[in-house]
Design a protein around this motif. Structure first.
Motif, mmCIF file in Angstrom:
data_model
loop_
_atom_site.group_PDB
_atom_site.id
_atom_site.type_symbol
_atom_site.label_atom_id
_atom_site.label_comp_id
_atom_site.label_asym_id
_atom_site.label_seq_id
_atom_site.Cartn_x
_atom_site.Cartn_y
_atom_site.Cartn_z
ATOM 1 N N ILE A 152 53.404 51.066 -2.478
ATOM 2 C CA ILE A 152 52.766 50.718 -1.786
ATOM 3 C C ILE A 152 52.894 50.197 -0.620
ATOM 4 O O ILE A 152 53.332 48.390 -1.071
ATOM 5 N N GLU A 153 53.321 49.790 0.680
ATOM 6 C CA GLU A 153 53.351 49.506 1.723
ATOM 7 C C GLU A 153 52.644 49.089 2.818
ATOM 8 O O GLU A 153 51.648 49.510 2.821
ATOM 9 N N ALA A 154 52.406 47.688 2.887
ATOM 10 C CA ALA A 154 50.862 47.529 4.127
ATOM 11 C C ALA A 154 52.146 47.329 5.461
ATOM 12 O O ALA A 154 52.836 46.499 5.484
ATOM 13 N N ALA A 155 50.904 47.289 6.555
ATOM 14 C CA ALA A 155 51.040 47.632 7.838
ATOM 15 C C ALA A 155 50.769 46.965 8.358
ATOM 16 O O ALA A 155 50.013 45.483 7.898
ATOM 17 N N LEU A 156 51.438 46.245 9.531
ATOM 18 C CA LEU A 156 50.876 44.812 10.122
ATOM 19 C C LEU A 156 49.557 45.378 10.913
ATOM 20 O O LEU A 156 49.560 46.772 11.432
ATOM 21 N N PRO A 157 48.568 44.324 11.302
ATOM 22 C CA PRO A 157 47.644 44.543 11.775
ATOM 23 C C PRO A 157 48.301 44.698 13.341
ATOM 24 O O PRO A 157 49.141 44.135 13.491
ATOM 25 N N HIS A 158 47.611 45.793 13.949
ATOM 26 C CA HIS A 158 47.935 45.832 15.116
ATOM 27 C C HIS A 158 48.318 44.981 16.256
ATOM 28 O O HIS A 158 47.169 43.842 16.269
ATOM 29 N N GLY A 159 49.753 44.780 16.769
ATOM 30 C CA GLY A 159 50.003 43.632 17.773
ATOM 31 C C GLY A 159 50.297 42.571 16.674
ATOM 32 O O GLY A 159 51.026 41.379 17.915
ATOM 33 N N HIS A 160 50.578 42.829 15.833
ATOM 34 C CA HIS A 160 50.539 41.355 15.188
ATOM 35 C C HIS A 160 52.245 41.256 14.808
ATOM 36 O O HIS A 160 52.886 41.917 14.875
ATOM 37 N N TRP A 161 52.599 39.869 14.320
ATOM 38 C CA TRP A 161 53.835 39.897 14.023
ATOM 39 C C TRP A 161 54.024 39.162 12.318
ATOM 40 O O TRP A 161 53.184 38.731 11.723
ATOM 41 N N PRO A 162 54.817 39.065 11.788
ATOM 42 C CA PRO A 162 55.508 39.451 10.518
ATOM 43 C C PRO A 162 54.649 37.188 10.626
ATOM 44 O O PRO A 162 55.422 36.751 11.476
ATOM 45 N N SER A 163 54.568 37.355 9.023
ATOM 46 C CA SER A 163 54.482 36.126 8.834
ATOM 47 C C SER A 163 54.633 35.366 7.531
ATOM 48 O O SER A 163 53.863 35.187 6.502
ATOM 49 N N PRO A 164 56.604 34.870 7.381
ATOM 50 C CA PRO A 164 56.858 35.188 6.046
ATOM 51 C C PRO A 164 56.434 33.852 5.709
ATOM 52 O O PRO A 164 56.220 32.450 6.289
ATOM 53 N N THR A 165 56.303 33.880 4.322
ATOM 54 C CA THR A 165 55.819 32.680 2.874
ATOM 55 C C THR A 165 56.708 31.812 2.191
ATOM 56 O O THR A 165 57.081 32.674 1.583
ATOM 57 N N TYR A 166 56.845 30.822 1.680
ATOM 58 C CA TYR A 166 57.283 30.301 0.652
ATOM 59 C C TYR A 166 56.665 30.745 -0.970
ATOM 60 O O TYR A 166 54.768 29.959 0.429
ATOM 61 N N PRO A 167 56.326 30.200 -1.968
ATOM 62 C CA PRO A 167 55.714 29.597 -2.356
ATOM 63 C C PRO A 167 55.574 27.934 -2.602
ATOM 64 O O PRO A 167 56.458 27.426 -2.205
ATOM 65 N N ALA A 168 54.258 27.511 -2.657
ATOM 66 C CA ALA A 168 54.095 26.212 -2.297
ATOM 67 C C ALA A 168 54.627 25.131 -2.847
ATOM 68 O O ALA A 168 54.309 25.436 -4.643
#
Length: 243
Positions: A152-168
């Motif tokens: 499964i691949e998730a698409a970005l919401p329309h007009g949004h940009w990636p927001s990568p995160t690190y484990p806290a």
């Protein structure tokens, strides 16, 4: 990325399962294209490569997720200095396994396996002949074993940009709504320390979305009937544990 993780998972399972059948198992790097003579001298061998995505279909009701069907290929080869038949069928000696036995071993070890990854179990497909010929110093054969899987691949919401995160890390504010677990915004100076594939955009200076505010607590108001518009009781529920 799931393609890299799947290829690595296939290589690791074959290394563990095939034992001394082949001295070389790795990601295909053009060994059969660049210098076939050197590759033949290293037989028996096995290489794994990604064969591409053959189909992508929407899945779920949100229409923001897609099921991608991909193909992976395992190439196996063996040689025999005595005859072409022994190169395929194997010989009497322990070092004459034969390419047919390698094909069987690959399909036996991989069919129906998900490699502990979020993919559909590998489905065996065609087995194609790449080489079946005689050289100056013996005969050799190479077969390509195809496998299909899906993820499964998730698409970005329309007009949004990636927001990568690190484990806290301990003591840092976290976002408990992150589907990958509590997380903090990405730091491009720390490549390799996150499992979020979108870190690629941060490392190479791509545009990123502003991280959503951290959700620290939820407030609940209780109203008894008849309701006078004023809460009769309140609760504050923390949404993250204390460091």
């Amino acid at each position: 990325m799931i393609v890299t993780r799947t290829e690595d998972g296939i290589i690791e399972r074959l290394r563990r399962g095939m034992g001394r059948m082949v001295p070389q198992i790795g990601s295909y790097g053009g060994e059969l294209d660049d210098d076939l003579g050197i590759a033949i001298n290293r037989f028996p061998a096995a290489w794994v490569t990604f064969g591409g995505i053959t189909k992508t279909e929407p899945t779920g009701t949100s229409r923001q997720k897609f099921k991608a069907t991909g193909q992976f290929v395992v190439m196996v080869g063996d040689r025999n200095v005595r005859c072409e038949d022994a190169g395929r069928r194997g010989g009497a000696g322990p070092n004459e396994i034969g390419s047919y036995s390698l094909v069987y071993a690959v399909r036996r070890l991989l069919s129906g396996q998900d490699l502990d990854l979020p993919i559909d179990p590998l489905q065996p497909g065609r087995v194609r002949t790449l080489f079946n010929t005689r050289a100056r110093d013996g005969a050799f054969s190479v077969f390509a074993c195809e496998f299909q899987t899906a993820w499964i691949e998730a698409a970005l919401p329309h007009g949004h940009w990636p927001s990568p995160t690190y484990p806290a890390e301990p003591g840092q504010p976290t976002d408990p709504t992150d589907p990958n677990g509590p997380s903090t915004p990405v730091d491009p100076s720390r490549p390799g320390s996150t499992t979020d594939a979108d870190v690629l955009f941060a490392i190479y200076g791509g545009e990123l979305a502003t991280p959503a505010p951290v959700w620290l607590r939820t407030g609940l108001n209780y109203h008894l009937t008849p309701d006078d518009g004023i809460a009769d009781a309140r609760d504050i529920i923390p949404t993250r544990s204390k460091p």
